[in-house]
Write an enzyme that holds these catalytic residues in place. Structure first.
Site, PDB file in Angstrom:
ATOM      1  N   THR A   1     -39.721  -9.927  -9.909  1.00 59.91           N
ATOM      2  CA  THR A   1     -38.752  -9.018  -9.305  1.00 59.91           C
ATOM      3  C   THR A   1     -39.390  -8.117  -8.255  1.00 59.91           C
ATOM      4  O   THR A   1     -40.593  -7.846  -8.316  1.00 59.91           O
ATOM      5  CB  THR A   1     -38.120  -8.152 -10.421  1.00 59.91           C
ATOM      6  OG1 THR A   1     -37.346  -7.114  -9.833  1.00 59.91           O
ATOM      7  CG2 THR A   1     -39.182  -7.496 -11.305  1.00 59.91           C
ATOM      8  N   ASP A   2     -38.563  -7.604  -7.362  1.00 60.26           N
ATOM      9  CA  ASP A   2     -39.059  -6.629  -6.372  1.00 60.26           C
ATOM     10  C   ASP A   2     -39.415  -5.286  -7.031  1.00 60.26           C
ATOM     11  O   ASP A   2     -40.151  -4.478  -6.460  1.00 60.26           O
ATOM     12  CB  ASP A   2     -38.031  -6.419  -5.252  1.00 60.26           C
ATOM     13  CG  ASP A   2     -36.660  -5.926  -5.716  1.00 60.26           C
ATOM     14  OD1 ASP A   2     -36.454  -5.721  -6.932  1.00 60.26           O
ATOM     15  OD2 ASP A   2     -35.771  -5.759  -4.852  1.00 60.26           O
ATOM     16  N   GLU A   3     -38.903  -5.060  -8.260  1.00 62.41           N
ATOM     17  CA  GLU A   3     -39.095  -3.746  -8.891  1.00 62.41           C
ATOM     18  C   GLU A   3     -40.555  -3.461  -9.235  1.00 62.41           C
ATOM     19  O   GLU A   3     -40.926  -2.315  -9.460  1.00 62.41           O
ATOM     20  CB  GLU A   3     -38.228  -3.618 -10.148  1.00 62.41           C
ATOM     21  CG  GLU A   3     -36.768  -3.759  -9.835  1.00 62.41           C
ATOM     22  CD  GLU A   3     -35.837  -3.216 -10.912  1.00 62.41           C
ATOM     23  OE1 GLU A   3     -36.297  -2.507 -11.816  1.00 62.41           O
ATOM     24  OE2 GLU A   3     -34.638  -3.507 -10.818  1.00 62.41           O
TER      25      GLU A   3
ATOM     26  N   TYR B   1     -39.104  -1.746 -17.872  1.00 65.15           N
ATOM     27  CA  TYR B   1     -38.783  -3.116 -17.451  1.00 65.15           C
ATOM     28  C   TYR B   1     -39.745  -3.579 -16.361  1.00 65.15           C
ATOM     29  O   TYR B   1     -40.405  -4.612 -16.485  1.00 65.15           O
ATOM     30  CB  TYR B   1     -37.334  -3.214 -16.943  1.00 65.15           C
ATOM     31  CG  TYR B   1     -37.083  -4.460 -16.118  1.00 65.15           C
ATOM     32  CD1 TYR B   1     -37.101  -5.726 -16.702  1.00 65.15           C
ATOM     33  CD2 TYR B   1     -36.864  -4.376 -14.736  1.00 65.15           C
ATOM     34  CE1 TYR B   1     -36.897  -6.874 -15.942  1.00 65.15           C
ATOM     35  CE2 TYR B   1     -36.665  -5.520 -13.967  1.00 65.15           C
ATOM     36  CZ  TYR B   1     -36.681  -6.767 -14.575  1.00 65.15           C
ATOM     37  OH  TYR B   1     -36.492  -7.909 -13.810  1.00 65.15           O
TER      38      TYR B   1
ATOM     39  N   LYS C   1     -42.708  -6.530 -16.282  1.00 66.48           N
ATOM     40  CA  LYS C   1     -42.716  -7.649 -15.332  1.00 66.48           C
ATOM     41  C   LYS C   1     -44.006  -7.637 -14.514  1.00 66.48           C
ATOM     42  O   LYS C   1     -44.579  -8.688 -14.213  1.00 66.48           O
ATOM     43  CB  LYS C   1     -41.504  -7.569 -14.387  1.00 66.48           C
ATOM     44  CG  LYS C   1     -40.159  -7.812 -15.049  1.00 66.48           C
ATOM     45  CD  LYS C   1     -39.978  -9.219 -15.605  1.00 66.48           C
ATOM     46  CE  LYS C   1     -39.849 -10.279 -14.544  1.00 66.48           C
ATOM     47  NZ  LYS C   1     -39.529 -11.619 -15.164  1.00 66.48           N
TER      48      LYS C   1
HETATM   49  P1  NAD Z   1     -30.554 -12.431 -18.062  1.00 69.98           P
HETATM   50  O1  NAD Z   1     -30.796 -11.208 -18.874  1.00 69.98           O
HETATM   51  O2  NAD Z   1     -29.179 -12.754 -17.599  1.00 69.98           O
HETATM   52  O3  NAD Z   1     -31.073 -13.709 -18.872  1.00 69.98           O
HETATM   53  C1  NAD Z   1     -32.273 -13.717 -19.592  1.00 69.98           C
HETATM   54  C2  NAD Z   1     -32.291 -14.966 -20.461  1.00 69.98           C
HETATM   55  O4  NAD Z   1     -33.542 -14.993 -21.160  1.00 69.98           O
HETATM   56  C3  NAD Z   1     -31.188 -14.976 -21.538  1.00 69.98           C
HETATM   57  O5  NAD Z   1     -30.578 -16.243 -21.595  1.00 69.98           O
HETATM   58  C4  NAD Z   1     -31.937 -14.673 -22.821  1.00 69.98           C
HETATM   59  O6  NAD Z   1     -31.327 -15.234 -23.974  1.00 69.98           O
HETATM   60  C5  NAD Z   1     -33.298 -15.294 -22.530  1.00 69.98           C
HETATM   61  N1  NAD Z   1     -34.364 -14.698 -23.333  1.00 69.98           N
HETATM   62  C6  NAD Z   1     -34.638 -13.379 -23.498  1.00 69.98           C
HETATM   63  N2  NAD Z   1     -35.674 -13.219 -24.339  1.00 69.98           N
HETATM   64  C7  NAD Z   1     -36.093 -14.464 -24.695  1.00 69.98           C
HETATM   65  C8  NAD Z   1     -37.143 -14.957 -25.515  1.00 69.98           C
HETATM   66  N3  NAD Z   1     -37.973 -14.138 -26.164  1.00 69.98           N
HETATM   67  N4  NAD Z   1     -37.283 -16.288 -25.634  1.00 69.98           N
HETATM   68  C9  NAD Z   1     -36.448 -17.136 -25.001  1.00 69.98           C
HETATM   69  N5  NAD Z   1     -35.423 -16.724 -24.213  1.00 69.98           N
HETATM   70  C10 NAD Z   1     -35.260 -15.410 -24.053  1.00 69.98           C
HETATM   71  O7  NAD Z   1     -31.575 -12.318 -16.856  1.00 69.98           O
HETATM   72  P2  NAD Z   1     -31.420 -12.775 -15.333  1.00 69.98           P
HETATM   73  O8  NAD Z   1     -30.770 -11.697 -14.575  1.00 69.98           O
HETATM   74  O9  NAD Z   1     -30.890 -14.160 -15.283  1.00 69.98           O
HETATM   75  O10 NAD Z   1     -32.961 -12.770 -14.909  1.00 69.98           O
HETATM   76  C11 NAD Z   1     -33.758 -13.943 -15.081  1.00 69.98           C
HETATM   77  C12 NAD Z   1     -35.150 -13.662 -14.554  1.00 69.98           C
HETATM   78  O11 NAD Z   1     -35.097 -13.264 -13.195  1.00 69.98           O
HETATM   79  C13 NAD Z   1     -35.866 -12.520 -15.288  1.00 69.98           C
HETATM   80  O12 NAD Z   1     -37.230 -12.885 -15.413  1.00 69.98           O
HETATM   81  C14 NAD Z   1     -35.708 -11.336 -14.358  1.00 69.98           C
HETATM   82  O13 NAD Z   1     -36.775 -10.428 -14.518  1.00 69.98           O
HETATM   83  C15 NAD Z   1     -35.759 -12.029 -13.010  1.00 69.98           C
HETATM   84  N6  NAD Z   1     -35.071 -11.356 -11.906  1.00 69.98           N
HETATM   85  C16 NAD Z   1     -33.771 -10.955 -12.053  1.00 69.98           C
HETATM   86  C17 NAD Z   1     -33.106 -10.382 -10.964  1.00 69.98           C
HETATM   87  C18 NAD Z   1     -31.658  -9.959 -11.067  1.00 69.98           C
HETATM   88  O14 NAD Z   1     -31.150  -9.354 -10.133  1.00 69.98           O
HETATM   89  N7  NAD Z   1     -30.944 -10.261 -12.145  1.00 69.98           N
HETATM   90  C19 NAD Z   1     -33.776 -10.208  -9.753  1.00 69.98           C
HETATM   91  C20 NAD Z   1     -35.113 -10.610  -9.647  1.00 69.98           C
HETATM   92  C21 NAD Z   1     -35.742 -11.209 -10.726  1.00 69.98           C
HETATM   93  O1  DAU Z   2     -34.218  -5.596  -8.058  1.00 73.56           O
HETATM   94  C1  DAU Z   2     -34.176  -6.681  -8.925  1.00 73.56           C
HETATM   95  C2  DAU Z   2     -33.666  -6.218 -10.264  1.00 73.56           C
HETATM   96  O2  DAU Z   2     -32.266  -6.011 -10.120  1.00 73.56           O
HETATM   97  C3  DAU Z   2     -33.942  -7.191 -11.393  1.00 73.56           C
HETATM   98  O3  DAU Z   2     -35.326  -7.305 -11.572  1.00 73.56           O
HETATM   99  C4  DAU Z   2     -33.290  -6.706 -12.698  1.00 73.56           C
HETATM  100  O4  DAU Z   2     -33.464  -7.680 -13.704  1.00 73.56           O
HETATM  101  C5  DAU Z   2     -31.814  -6.495 -12.446  1.00 73.56           C
HETATM  102  O5  DAU Z   2     -31.216  -5.956 -13.613  1.00 73.56           O
HETATM  103  C6  DAU Z   2     -31.577  -5.563 -11.257  1.00 73.56           C
HETATM  104  O6  DAU Z   2     -31.988  -4.214 -11.583  1.00 73.56           O
HETATM  105  P1  DAU Z   2     -31.141  -2.930 -11.087  1.00 73.56           P
HETATM  106  O7  DAU Z   2     -31.440  -1.821 -11.988  1.00 73.56           O
HETATM  107  O8  DAU Z   2     -31.338  -2.725  -9.625  1.00 73.56           O
HETATM  108  O9  DAU Z   2     -29.641  -3.508 -11.302  1.00 73.56           O
HETATM  109  P2  DAU Z   2     -28.321  -2.836 -11.936  1.00 73.56           P
HETATM  110  O10 DAU Z   2     -27.197  -3.773 -11.671  1.00 73.56           O
HETATM  111  O11 DAU Z   2     -28.563  -2.380 -13.314  1.00 73.56           O
HETATM  112  O12 DAU Z   2     -28.130  -1.545 -11.041  1.00 73.56           O
HETATM  113  C7  DAU Z   2     -27.983  -1.654  -9.631  1.00 73.56           C
HETATM  114  C8  DAU Z   2     -27.871  -0.248  -9.085  1.00 73.56           C
HETATM  115  O13 DAU Z   2     -26.614   0.301  -9.507  1.00 73.56           O
HETATM  116  C9  DAU Z   2     -28.926   0.718  -9.600  1.00 73.56           C
HETATM  117  O14 DAU Z   2     -29.264   1.642  -8.571  1.00 73.56           O
HETATM  118  C10 DAU Z   2     -28.234   1.461 -10.751  1.00 73.56           C
HETATM  119  C11 DAU Z   2     -26.780   1.481 -10.302  1.00 73.56           C
HETATM  120  N1  DAU Z   2     -25.769   1.423 -11.357  1.00 73.56           N
HETATM  121  C12 DAU Z   2     -25.865   0.433 -12.282  1.00 73.56           C
HETATM  122  C13 DAU Z   2     -24.925   0.337 -13.292  1.00 73.56           C
HETATM  123  C14 DAU Z   2     -25.027  -0.729 -14.344  1.00 73.56           C
HETATM  124  C15 DAU Z   2     -24.704   2.306 -11.362  1.00 73.56           C
HETATM  125  O15 DAU Z   2     -24.607   3.187 -10.481  1.00 73.56           O
HETATM  126  N2  DAU Z   2     -23.777   2.220 -12.365  1.00 73.56           N
HETATM  127  C16 DAU Z   2     -23.856   1.273 -13.340  1.00 73.56           C
HETATM  128  O16 DAU Z   2     -22.986   1.256 -14.236  1.00 73.56           O
END
Ligand code: NAD
Ligand code: DAU
Length: 333
Positions: A123-125, A149, A153
């Site tokens: 992730t970019d975080e 988190y 990562k």
């Molecule tokens: P998500 O939370 O929707 O899905 C995570 C999946 O991992 C789920 O299916 C869960 O059951 C599985 N999981 C969790 N713990 C586990 C374990 N111990 N063993 C096996 N499976 C397990 O997450 P997502 O948003 O699809 O993110 C997927 C990946 O991408 C993550 O590594 C996250 O850090 C990364 N990522 C997410 C975003 C985003 O915006 N969502 C952006 C950049 C990177």
């Molecule tokens: O940047 C990549 C990341 O993006 C991934 O690594 C994470 O897995 C993914 O969860 C996401 O993280 P964020 O914290 O950026 O996403 P989220 O959707 O939780 O929040 C996006 C922005 O919106 C953040 O600034 C918090 C804000 N927010 C979020 C929620 C859920 C609100 O203002 N209200 C809300 O209810």
């Protein structure tokens, strides 16, 4: 190719499996997923009977299981993680277990079974938080994670790199910005706000709503992962972004407009602890070296996503559960 995908029943992993099976229909995929609150078998209904797809319910921290599963596998694509920042603020235990120890278990299994090609999804975080005038993150930006988190990562990324340098494990890493699209779990901003509006509820904007995220449609992210798997240089990291920096309030207003609601639904709530101000990604390395760039225009991607949630209420209504509310209330204690 035989591929082990971890976390394939979550948001990005399930979109990846659908993408891959359509494009490379001869490949075999094993999906190892623990089905935590975020994993959902319904995400992959359309491939569940495909003979080239196999689901295994299990934990990536289970050394024996992982070691057995990687035998004969050509590639591991590692999505499995605890992914939600707010949950890591409430309790970081599972984040440390899954994101760090789980990654370690997979790396050891890859190392001990012939040095299996390993792509790690990050992730970019991990890079921290940008000021408004700062240049976007790139592959050389020092790590500065600020939530449990992102710290977990970051630790995983360091481990993956260490296995490359120490054990010559053939790894690549992608660090991507905020994804959106179909099948995203409802705790994340975009699906939460869309479904709240469908249900006639308010949308909770944290703090002043001026935090900035760089949004990318999930298929663009997965196309970037594909490009890295096919053409990436072993040992390298690639930054992926959507080129769509928006404040949370800008996104909220776009969703409200698409849903035909009024801005009165906006409810400013207590800010997230340690809330990172801004993320932005400079994706010129992958663009110049591998020819990847995001293709989906944000307004079109968002409209498509709104339509998907409108047309798939069966999927998300099941998720709006007591467990979700319990966590949500804890955040605002
Ligand atoms: P998500 O939370 O929707 O899905 C995570 C999946 O991992 C789920 O299916 C869960 O059951 C599985 N999981 C969790 N713990 C586990 C374990 N111990 N063993 C096996 N499976 C397990 O997450 P997502 O948003 O699809 O993110 C997927 C990946 O991408 C993550 O590594 C996250 O850090 C990364 N990522 C997410 C975003 C985003 O915006 N969502 C952006 C950049 C990177
Ligand atoms: O940047 C990549 C990341 O993006 C991934 O690594 C994470 O897995 C993914 O969860 C996401 O993280 P964020 O914290 O950026 O996403 P989220 O959707 O939780 O929040 C996006 C922005 O919106 C953040 O600034 C918090 C804000 N927010 C979020 C929620 C859920 C609100 O203002 N209200 C809300 O209810």
């Amino acid at each position: 190719m035989k591929i082990l995908v971890t976390g394939g029943s979550g948001f990005i992993g399930s979109n990846f499996i659908r993408y891959w099976m359509k494009k490379y229909s001869g490949d075999k995929i094993i999906n190892l997923d623990a089905l935590t609150y975020a994993g959902n078998l319904e995400n992959l209904k359309e491939v569940e009977n495909n003979p080239n797809y196999k689901f295994i319910k299990g934990d990536i921290c289970d050394i024996k299981l992982v070691n057995d599963l990687v035998k004969g596998v050509d590639l591991i694509v590692h999505f499995a993680a605890e992914s939600h920042v707010d949950r890591s603020i409430a309790d970081s235990e599972d984040f440390i277990k899954t994101n760090i120890e789980g990654t370690r278990v997979l790396l050891d299994a890859a190392k001990n079974n012939g040095g299996i090609r390993f792509h790690h999804i990050s992730t970019d975080e991990v890079f921290g938080s940008l000021g408004l005038a700062d240049p976007a993150f790139n592959e050389k930006t020092p790590y500065d994670p600020r939530s449990p988190y992102s710290a977990s990562k970051a630790a995983a990324d360091h481990l993956v790199r260490a296995y490359f340098h120490t054990h010559k494990l053939p790894i690549t890493i992608s660090n991507c910005s905020n994804n959106y699209g179909p099948y995203q779990f409802l705790e994340k901003l975009i699906p939460l706000f869309i479904t709240n509006l469908i249900e006639g509820k308010k949308v909770p904007v944290y703090g002043d709503g001026k935090n900035i995220r760089d949004w990318i449609f999930v298929d663009d992210h997965n196309a970037g992962v594909d490009a890295i798997i096919q053409k990436g240089t072993i040992g390298e990291t690639y930054c992926l972004g959507g080129g769509n920096e928006l404040t949370n309030i800008e996104i909220t207003k776009k969703i409200i407009e698409l849903m035909g609601a009024s801005e009165e639904v906006i409810e400013y709530v207590k800010d997230r602890k340690g809330h990172d101000l801004r993320y932005a990604m400079d994706y010129s390395k992958i663009k110049n070296e591998l020819g990847w760039k995001p293709k989906i225009n944000f307004n079109e991607g968002l409209a498509k996503t709104v339509d998907w949630y409108k047309n798939n209420s069966d999927w998300w209504q099941k998720i709006k559960s007591g467990e979700y509310k319990k966590y949500y209330e804890k955040q605002y204690e």
